[in-house]
Design a protein around this motif. Sequence first.
Motif, short mmCIF file in Angstrom:
data_model
loop_
_atom_site.label_atom_id
_atom_site.label_comp_id
_atom_site.label_asym_id
_atom_site.label_seq_id
_atom_site.Cartn_x
_atom_site.Cartn_y
_atom_site.Cartn_z
N SER A 186 41.48 31.09 61.93
CA SER A 186 42.46 30.35 61.16
C SER A 186 43.88 30.71 61.59
CB SER A 186 42.30 30.63 59.67
OG SER A 186 42.68 31.97 59.37
N GLU A 187 44.81 29.83 61.30
CA GLU A 187 46.22 30.08 61.63
C GLU A 187 46.74 31.30 60.88
OE1 GLU A 187 48.45 26.55 60.96
OE2 GLU A 187 47.43 25.39 62.53
N ASP A 188 46.22 31.54 59.69
CA ASP A 188 46.65 32.70 58.90
C ASP A 188 46.32 34.01 59.62
OD1 ASP A 188 47.55 31.03 56.93
OD2 ASP A 188 45.76 31.24 55.67
N ASN A 189 45.30 33.97 60.48
CA ASN A 189 44.91 35.17 61.24
C ASN A 189 45.30 35.08 62.70
OD1 ASN A 189 43.68 36.58 59.07
ND2 ASN A 189 41.87 35.30 59.24
N GLY A 190 46.26 34.20 63.00
CA GLY A 190 46.79 34.11 64.36
C GLY A 190 46.02 33.20 65.28
N GLY A 191 45.06 32.45 64.76
CA GLY A 191 44.29 31.54 65.60
C GLY A 191 44.84 30.12 65.55
N ASP A 192 44.12 29.21 66.19
CA ASP A 192 44.54 27.81 66.14
C ASP A 192 43.38 26.94 65.65
OD1 ASP A 192 42.87 27.94 68.31
OD2 ASP A 192 44.17 26.81 69.67
N GLY A 193 42.59 27.51 64.73
CA GLY A 193 41.49 26.75 64.15
C GLY A 193 40.19 26.96 64.89
N PHE A 194 39.10 26.60 64.24
CA PHE A 194 37.78 26.77 64.82
C PHE A 194 37.50 25.67 65.84
CE2 PHE A 194 33.21 25.58 64.54
CZ PHE A 194 32.70 26.67 65.21
N HIS A 195 36.96 26.06 67.00
CA HIS A 195 36.59 25.12 68.05
C HIS A 195 35.13 25.35 68.43
CE1 HIS A 195 40.78 23.94 68.78
NE2 HIS A 195 41.08 25.22 68.68
N TRP A 196 34.47 24.28 68.88
CA TRP A 196 33.14 24.46 69.45
C TRP A 196 33.21 25.48 70.59
CZ3 TRP A 196 30.27 22.80 65.95
CH2 TRP A 196 30.34 21.52 65.40
N GLY A 197 32.27 26.36 70.64
CA GLY A 197 32.23 27.35 71.70
C GLY A 197 32.87 28.68 71.34
N ASN A 198 33.56 28.76 70.18
CA ASN A 198 34.11 30.05 69.76
C ASN A 198 32.99 31.07 69.58
OD1 ASN A 198 36.62 28.50 67.73
ND2 ASN A 198 36.93 29.61 69.63
N ARG A 199 33.14 32.22 70.21
CA ARG A 199 32.12 33.27 70.07
C ARG A 199 32.27 33.97 68.73
NH1 ARG A 199 31.49 30.35 74.61
NH2 ARG A 199 30.09 31.35 76.09
N MET A 200 31.13 34.16 68.05
CA MET A 200 31.10 34.86 66.78
C MET A 200 30.03 35.95 66.83
SD MET A 200 31.52 31.68 64.08
CE MET A 200 30.68 30.44 65.07
N LYS A 201 30.21 36.95 65.98
CA LYS A 201 29.26 38.06 65.94
C LYS A 201 28.83 38.29 64.50
CE LYS A 201 28.59 42.90 67.25
NZ LYS A 201 29.20 44.08 67.94
N ALA A 202 27.53 38.24 64.27
CA ALA A 202 26.97 38.51 62.95
C ALA A 202 26.29 39.86 62.96
CB ALA A 202 25.97 37.42 62.56
N VAL A 203 26.51 40.64 61.90
CA VAL A 203 25.85 41.93 61.75
C VAL A 203 25.13 41.92 60.41
CG1 VAL A 203 26.11 44.43 61.64
CG2 VAL A 203 27.62 43.09 63.13
N TRP A 204 23.80 41.94 60.45
CA TRP A 204 23.00 42.02 59.23
C TRP A 204 22.71 43.48 58.94
CZ3 TRP A 204 22.17 38.14 62.85
CH2 TRP A 204 22.34 36.82 62.39
N ASP A 205 23.27 43.98 57.86
CA ASP A 205 23.17 45.39 57.47
C ASP A 205 22.14 45.49 56.35
OD1 ASP A 205 23.52 47.89 56.27
OD2 ASP A 205 25.67 47.95 56.69
N PHE A 206 20.92 45.84 56.71
CA PHE A 206 19.82 45.80 55.74
C PHE A 206 19.89 46.91 54.69
CE2 PHE A 206 18.41 43.41 59.44
CZ PHE A 206 18.13 42.19 58.83
#
Length: 307
Positions: A186-206
Amino acid sequence: MKLSKRILAVLLAAAMLFALAACGEKDPATNNGASDTEPAANDNVDDNQPEPVEDDDFEPSTFVDFAVMSFNNREFTIPAGTDIKAGDNMNANHGAADAIRIIGFQGHGEPEGGFADGTDSTWQILISQNGEFWENIERIEAEFYLEGKGDVEAENISNVEKFYQGGALWSFAWYNDGDNMLAEFSEDNGGDGFHWGNRMKAVWDFPSFVDLHVNDKGLSREDFAMPPTPEDPEDDASDKLGGGVNKFGLQIQTDNPVDDISARIIWTDVKIYVRDLDLFKRFVDEVTEVTGVEMSEGAMNSVIEVA
């Protein structure tokens, strides 16, 4: 007059020297072969903002199979104004059902033609709802990106967050973590919005999932750790109930109230962190023996033992 010609000659020579010097300099904008409309290779380019991916030849595929579970590249459609679950395990009506597939006694692991001993797959002590297996999992980390199908705009995706669900002995306790992974773009966090192809990382903490529900809902740690157990030990046809994790994955949402949104999830890296590597391997061997499902080559390198 002779002096003027001499001065003119000197000035002409100087001009030629300047011209030669200018020709000898390299344009930094084209030094790496890029055009004047493209950034140089050493410009400050955000690698997390790739171009949209349009792959008309997309084929569903397995990114990595750990035998006990696999992560699969899948297409999905989100009905207008709703969400789907990527990793819903058994329920294809909820979207990318086997984007994360857990081998379990619900039926996913049953080989074609059934088991050799003729028993029903609901009697197999495998992975889904097997508390002994899930007690050994510290966390799972997965990197991925989403891409749209056709001309679907990425801005139609409004939320991506992690979810967990416990087994039957844990009352199928459900938890959405409420952390919208798109916020980092998001722009609030210095980005320019979500785009297809943006890499994301999920961590499932059981362990955190367990802690949350033990504290907030009064569920039992002992029940979470239980393997699938017959509801009626005296009845050979009795269903089994288990603790552990029934399913986990990603909830992907659209706020578009009119159009269904079609997209894909593509995994780029997955790591499983365990407390006891030998115990994990024991479950892998059991799944392979019972179902015939085998690990992808090299997959064990992504299973990491932690202290």
